[in-house]
Design an enzyme around this catalytic site. Sequence first.
Site, PDB file in Angstrom:
ATOM      1  CG  HIS A   7       0.352   0.138   2.375  1.00  0.00           C
ATOM      2  ND1 HIS A   7       0.197  -0.855   3.108  1.00  0.00           N
ATOM      3  CD2 HIS A   7       0.326   0.705   3.312  1.00  0.00           C
ATOM      4  CE1 HIS A   7       0.529  -0.514   4.425  1.00  0.00           C
ATOM      5  NE2 HIS A   7       0.332   0.488   4.726  1.00  0.00           N
ATOM      6  CG  HIS A  79       3.449   4.581   5.262  1.00  0.00           C
ATOM      7  ND1 HIS A  79       3.076   5.310   6.199  1.00  0.00           N
ATOM      8  CD2 HIS A  79       3.429   3.135   4.977  1.00  0.00           C
ATOM      9  CE1 HIS A  79       1.236   4.235   6.771  1.00  0.00           C
ATOM     10  NE2 HIS A  79       2.235   2.771   6.665  1.00  0.00           N
ATOM     11  CD  GLU A 130       3.385  -0.379   6.978  1.00  0.00           C
ATOM     12  OE1 GLU A 130       3.216  -0.162   6.425  1.00  0.00           O
ATOM     13  OE2 GLU A 130       2.956  -1.115   7.750  1.00  0.00           O
TER      14      GLU A 130
HETATM   15 CO    CO Z   1       0.958   0.902   5.909  1.00  0.00          CO
END
Ligand code: CO
Length: 134
Positions: A7, A79, A130
Amino acid sequence: MIGRLNHVAIAVKDLDAAVAGYRDVLGAKVSAPVDHPEHGVRVVFVELPNTKVELLLPLGENSPIANFLERNADGGVHHICYEVEDILAARDRLQAQGARILGNGEPKIGAHGKPVLFLHPKDFNGTLVEIEQA
Ligand code: CO
């Protein structure tokens, strides 16, 4: 090592407006909001054919998103998240290469119920990264 883009997370000041933009203007499928008080965020998932966008609204006083929005008044990309097969092996490899892991280095359970770690933006072109166990 890294696999799919899981994502892209975008911090927003007005979740309803952001949802309207993705759902009504861009024609995307969006989820109902979900609160994650342990992460200080309210999340709406924008479901795309090949990945997701997460719209993050700060929740509570100590939300990490609140600081970001102080520096980015219009919101912005907070992020990006890549999948890895084995998060501990990924962490060890990253640390061996000199990449900095945020926090104490132990994976936390992220918004999808899977272990995640965050990598220092200075090591990755100014982008908070991440990694999530697939
Ligand atoms: Co995230």
